[in-house]
Design a protein around this motif. Structure first.
Motif, PDB file in Angstrom:
ATOM      1  N   GLN A 170       0.827  -1.200   0.000  1.00 35.68           N
ATOM      2  CA  GLN A 170       0.000   0.000   0.000  1.00 35.68           C
ATOM      3  C   GLN A 170       0.865   1.255   0.000  1.00 35.68           C
ATOM      4  OE1 GLN A 170      -3.221   0.236  -0.425  1.00 35.68           O
ATOM      5  NE2 GLN A 170      -3.261   2.460  -0.242  1.00 35.68           N
ATOM      6  N   SER A 171       1.966   1.226   0.746  1.00 37.15           N
ATOM      7  CA  SER A 171       2.830   2.407   0.802  1.00 37.15           C
ATOM      8  C   SER A 171       3.478   2.693  -0.546  1.00 37.15           C
ATOM      9  CB  SER A 171       3.909   2.223   1.877  1.00 37.15           C
ATOM     10  OG  SER A 171       4.698   1.081   1.619  1.00 37.15           O
ATOM     11  N   THR A 172       3.849   1.622  -1.277  1.00 34.10           N
ATOM     12  CA  THR A 172       4.421   1.817  -2.616  1.00 34.10           C
ATOM     13  C   THR A 172       3.367   2.361  -3.573  1.00 34.10           C
ATOM     14  OG1 THR A 172       5.984   0.001  -2.245  1.00 34.10           O
ATOM     15  CG2 THR A 172       5.640   0.686  -4.511  1.00 34.10           C
ATOM     16  N   LEU A 173       2.157   1.822  -3.489  1.00 35.12           N
ATOM     17  CA  LEU A 173       1.065   2.314  -4.330  1.00 35.12           C
ATOM     18  C   LEU A 173       0.801   3.789  -4.055  1.00 35.12           C
ATOM     19  CD1 LEU A 173      -1.296   1.967  -6.307  1.00 35.12           C
ATOM     20  CD2 LEU A 173      -2.682   1.143  -4.381  1.00 35.12           C
ATOM     21  N   GLU A 174       0.825   4.187  -2.799  1.00 35.87           N
ATOM     22  CA  GLU A 174       0.571   5.588  -2.460  1.00 35.87           C
ATOM     23  C   GLU A 174       1.647   6.502  -3.034  1.00 35.87           C
ATOM     24  OE1 GLU A 174       0.153   5.558   1.760  1.00 35.87           O
ATOM     25  OE2 GLU A 174      -1.839   4.637   1.718  1.00 35.87           O
ATOM     26  N   LEU A 175       2.917   6.038  -3.022  1.00 33.09           N
ATOM     27  CA  LEU A 175       3.982   6.829  -3.636  1.00 33.09           C
ATOM     28  C   LEU A 175       3.761   6.959  -5.143  1.00 33.09           C
ATOM     29  CD1 LEU A 175       7.405   5.780  -2.030  1.00 33.09           C
ATOM     30  CD2 LEU A 175       6.219   7.972  -1.843  1.00 33.09           C
ATOM     31  N   VAL A 176       3.411   5.845  -5.786  1.00 33.84           N
ATOM     32  CA  VAL A 176       3.155   5.862  -7.226  1.00 33.84           C
ATOM     33  C   VAL A 176       2.021   6.837  -7.546  1.00 33.84           C
ATOM     34  CG1 VAL A 176       2.258   4.488  -9.144  1.00 33.84           C
ATOM     35  CG2 VAL A 176       4.077   3.565  -7.703  1.00 33.84           C
ATOM     36  N   GLN A 177       0.962   6.771  -6.776  1.00 28.51           N
ATOM     37  CA  GLN A 177      -0.168   7.675  -7.003  1.00 28.51           C
ATOM     38  C   GLN A 177       0.242   9.137  -6.808  1.00 28.51           C
ATOM     39  OE1 GLN A 177      -2.869   5.932  -4.156  1.00 28.51           O
ATOM     40  NE2 GLN A 177      -3.910   4.696  -5.708  1.00 28.51           N
ATOM     41  N   GLN A 178       1.035   9.390  -5.776  1.00 24.89           N
ATOM     42  CA  GLN A 178       1.501  10.747  -5.493  1.00 24.89           C
ATOM     43  C   GLN A 178       2.328  11.305  -6.641  1.00 24.89           C
ATOM     44  OE1 GLN A 178       3.824  11.031  -1.867  1.00 24.89           O
ATOM     45  NE2 GLN A 178       4.921  12.842  -2.611  1.00 24.89           N
ATOM     46  N   TYR A 179       3.182  10.468  -7.229  1.00 27.85           N
ATOM     47  CA  TYR A 179       4.095  10.948  -8.256  1.00 27.85           C
ATOM     48  C   TYR A 179       3.460  10.991  -9.639  1.00 27.85           C
ATOM     49  CZ  TYR A 179       7.656  10.501  -4.653  1.00 27.85           C
ATOM     50  OH  TYR A 179       8.391  10.639  -3.504  1.00 27.85           O
ATOM     51  N   CYS A 180       2.484  10.145  -9.892  1.00 28.14           N
ATOM     52  CA  CYS A 180       1.815  10.163 -11.195  1.00 28.14           C
ATOM     53  C   CYS A 180       0.764  11.269 -11.292  1.00 28.14           C
ATOM     54  CB  CYS A 180       1.149   8.814 -11.466  1.00 28.14           C
ATOM     55  SG  CYS A 180       2.307   7.464 -11.808  1.00 28.14           S
ATOM     56  N   LYS A 181       0.203  11.656 -10.172  1.00 29.79           N
ATOM     57  CA  LYS A 181      -0.897  12.631 -10.169  1.00 29.79           C
ATOM     58  C   LYS A 181      -0.548  13.930 -10.890  1.00 29.79           C
ATOM     59  CE  LYS A 181      -4.091  15.093  -7.105  1.00 29.79           C
ATOM     60  NZ  LYS A 181      -4.492  15.362  -5.692  1.00 29.79           N
ATOM     61  N   PRO A 182       0.615  14.557 -10.603  1.00 30.74           N
ATOM     62  CA  PRO A 182       0.919  15.820 -11.296  1.00 30.74           C
ATOM     63  C   PRO A 182       1.054  15.652 -12.807  1.00 30.74           C
ATOM     64  CG  PRO A 182       2.341  15.521  -9.380  1.00 30.74           C
ATOM     65  CD  PRO A 182       1.640  14.220  -9.599  1.00 30.74           C
ATOM     66  N   LEU A 183       1.556  14.510 -13.252  1.00 30.61           N
ATOM     67  CA  LEU A 183       1.709  14.269 -14.686  1.00 30.61           C
ATOM     68  C   LEU A 183       0.344  14.166 -15.351  1.00 30.61           C
ATOM     69  CD1 LEU A 183       4.593  11.609 -14.650  1.00 30.61           C
ATOM     70  CD2 LEU A 183       4.730  14.107 -14.455  1.00 30.61           C
TER      71      LEU A 183
END
Length: 276
Positions: A170-183
């Motif tokens: 879940q923590s890795t998914l949250e990082l991925v979501q955080q970093y993809c969101k601005p793009l």
């Protein structure tokens, strides 16, 4: 700095191996492409996990690590080196090519194919801080990013999750979501995976960005470039020489518990893992 043992491996003189290394386990994504394209080649892989990620190191520190690992692999009779790390390529590959007299293949974020693939004219790049700050990346933008908008995102902490084998947490998914969101908010329809670790969390990235966004990494292109260089220099292993299976050997200096389990997980099968 860790000193690498330079004991030779018993590879036959007519089939020297290819050496591949990264700041950690991420370059295994490139190694898999190399093995798929060149199944008769013996492969050596060094995961410099103790010093991961390289993106937080100075260019001088990264170059010193690359020299030490290159010396280690050349002492193992490596006929070519693949720097399976975007940050290390940007920081050290020119110095490596000046120092060593053998083919040295590097990485670069796939800005050119992404610019060709985008329909919206907006591409995103996920990468480490070191890669995004490099002169090499600036040159890529200058050469291939003129007619598109490039949105970059440094993914602090994501490499460390992958080094720990946390590919679906879940923590890795949250990082991925955080970093993809601005793009996604900027309208990117094509995203470059600008670090060799990131293909191992591609399912999480695909889950986050959706099927309409194209993901691009350079592992397959690097393998093809390596094949062309070896062919041109008459260094390819003889596919007709017996039916000898290729040997793949790993080294790591990881300080986490049982790193061989993570390496075998990412490689997809059991392989010898040695400790530096």
């Amino acid at each position: 700095m860790t000193s690498l043992s330079l004991n030779k491996l018993p590879f036959s003189s007519n089939k020297p191996p290819i050496g591949v290394f990264d700041s950690g386990v991420g370059g295994i994504s490139v190694l898999k492409h190399i093995h798929a394209l060149l199944p008769h080649e013996d492969l050596l892989y060094v995961a410099d996990s103790k010093y991961a990620p390289y993106g937080s190191k100075t260019p001088a520190e990264i170059t010193a690590r690359c020299f030490e690992i290159a010396d280690f692999l050349i002492a193992k009779n490596a006929k070519a080196l693949v720097v399976a790390c975007n940050t290390a390529t940007a920081a050290a590959i020119d110095a490596m090519r000046a120092k060593y007299d053998l083919p040295i293949i590097g990485m670069e974020p796939a800005v050119k194919p992404a610019a060709a693939a985008t329909k919206s004219g907006i591409i995103g790049v996920l990468a480490t801080v070191g890669t995004l700050k490099s002169a090499q990346f600036a040159a890529l933008l200058e050469n291939y990013g003129r007619n598109v908008e490039v949105v970059t995102q440094a993914c602090v902490g994501l490499v460390e999750c992958i080094e720990r084998g946390e590919l679906t947490s879940q923590s890795t998914l949250e990082l991925v979501q955080q970093y993809c969101k601005p793009l996604l908010e900027e309208g990117a329809d094509t995203i470059v995976l600008g670090c060799t670790h990131y293909p191992f969390v591609r399912p999480l990235i695909e889950q986050t960005v959706g099927a309409d966004v194209t993901l691009i990494d350079t592992g397959e292109a690097v393998a093809r470039h390596l094949q062309k260089r070896l062919l041109a220099l008459n260094l390819l292993a003889d596919a007709n020489e017996g039916n000898q299976l290729s040997e793949i050997t790993f080294w790591t200096n990881s300080e986490i518990a049982q790193p061989q389990l993570i390496i075998n997980q990412l490689w997809g099968k059991a392989a010898p893992v040695n400790f530096l």
